[in-house]
Design an enzyme around this catalytic site. Structure first.
Site, mmCIF file in Angstrom:
data_model
loop_
_atom_site.group_PDB
_atom_site.id
_atom_site.type_symbol
_atom_site.label_atom_id
_atom_site.label_comp_id
_atom_site.label_asym_id
_atom_site.label_seq_id
_atom_site.Cartn_x
_atom_site.Cartn_y
_atom_site.Cartn_z
ATOM 1 C CD GLU A 101 -2.909 -1.169 0.088
ATOM 2 O OE1 GLU A 101 -3.048 -0.145 -0.606
ATOM 3 O OE2 GLU A 101 -3.542 -2.223 -0.112
ATOM 4 C CB CYS B 202 -6.493 -2.796 6.176
ATOM 5 S SG CYS B 202 -6.677 -4.555 6.543
ATOM 6 C CG HIS C 111 -4.525 -5.137 1.807
ATOM 7 N ND1 HIS C 111 -4.801 -3.790 1.702
ATOM 8 C CD2 HIS C 111 -5.389 -5.632 2.752
ATOM 9 C CE1 HIS C 111 -5.778 -3.478 2.553
ATOM 10 N NE2 HIS C 111 -6.152 -4.579 3.202
HETATM 11 N N1 PCA Z 1 -8.443 -6.962 6.156
HETATM 12 C C1 PCA Z 1 -9.397 -5.889 6.369
HETATM 13 C C2 PCA Z 1 -9.360 -5.630 7.857
HETATM 14 C C3 PCA Z 1 -8.671 -6.811 8.462
HETATM 15 C C4 PCA Z 1 -8.067 -7.519 7.335
HETATM 16 O O1 PCA Z 1 -7.297 -8.504 7.432
HETATM 17 C C5 PCA Z 1 -9.184 -4.665 5.482
HETATM 18 O O2 PCA Z 1 -8.677 -4.830 4.354
HETATM 19 O O3 PCA Z 1 -9.516 -3.553 5.869
#
Ligand code: PCA
Length: 200
Positions: free
Chosen positions: A79, A142, A166
C-alpha cells in the site's frame, strides 16, 4: 539491535482464519540480526489503532509493518497511501459501521507509506512472488490502522518507517471458490521476510 514490529489481524467477515496472522506468526523471531516482534490486532475501528500505538510506544521499533487480508487479490499489494476516513457498510468485529468519519480530527487527509514501496515490489518480483503497488488500502480497518501508524509516526517518531501490506486468501479459504485467487502460506511468509529485509 534493530527491531521490526509486524502485525496481523484476527479473522473477520465469516472466515475462520486470517492469512495475515497465520503468516506473521510463522515468521522467525530474528531476521539478519533484527528482532521481529509480532502482534495480532482486532478487526475493530479505534481499538486496533490504539493497540498498535501502545505496542509502538512499548517496543520502540525501527519499522512497523502491518499486514491484512485482501480477499480476491492475486498478488501481494504494497500500500502506498492511507487516507483519513473510516467508511463502511460492513460491520467490524464489534458491529461498528462508521460512515464518512475522520480517523483523526483535523489531521492531514492522507499519508504516504514510509516503507520503501518500490524496492519492496521489485524484490518480491525478483523472487518470483506476484506483487504490486496499491494506491488504496480501502476505508475499512486496514486503512484505519495504516493511517493511525503513519499519523503517530509523523507526530512522535519521525524516523520510524511504517506501511501496510495486503495479502491474498490462503488456498484453504478458497477450496469452494474455484474462481478466487489465493497464495500459499509458504509464499506469503517468504514475501514478508523479503519485505522485512528490504526495509531494514
Ligand atoms: N483486512 C481488512 C481488515 C482486516 C483484514 O485482514 C481490510 O482490508 O480492511
Amino acid at each position: 539491535m534493530k527491531k521490526v514490529l509486524i502485525t496481523g489481524f484476527e479473522p473477520f467477515g465469516g472466515e475462520t482464519i486470517n492469512p495475515s496472522w497465520e503468516a506473521v506468526k510463522a515468521l522467525p523471531d530474528q531476521i539478519d540480526g533484527t528482532i521481529i516482534k509480532k502482534l495480532s490486532l482486532p478487526v475493530v475501528f479505534g481499538k486496533s489503532g490504539d493497540m498498535l500505538i501502545s505496542a509502538i510506544n512499548t517496543e520502540k521499533p525501527h519499522a512497523v509493518i502491518c499486514v491484512g487480508q485482501a480477499g480476491g487479490k492475486a498478488s501481494i499489494n504494497v500500500e502506498r497511501i492511507a487516507i483519513n476516513v473510516d467508511d463502511t457498510k460492513t460491520p467490524d468485529n464489534e458491529g461498528n459501521t462508521p460512515i464518512d468519519q475522520p480517523i483523526r480530527d483535523g489531521a492531514p487527509v492522507a499519508y504516504f507509506a514510509t516503507l520503501p514501496v518500490k524496492s519492496i515490489v521489485a524484490n518480491l518480483i525478483k523472487a518470483h512472488i506476484p506483487a504490486t503497488i496499491s494506491n488504496t488500502a480501502g476505508t475499512y480497518v486496514c486503512n484505519h490502522v495504516m493511517y493511525a501508524a503513519l499519523h503517530h509516526a509523523s507526530r512522535h517518531h519521525p524516523t520510524f518507517q511504517a506501511g501496510f501490506i495486503h495479502i491474498p486468501y490462503l488456498p484453504a479459504q478458497v477450496l469452494e471458490k474455484p474462481a478466487t485467487p489465493s497464495m500459499s502460506l509458504d509464499n506469503v511468509v517468504k514475501a514478508l521476510e523479503i519485505i522485512i529485509r528490504s526495509t531494514i
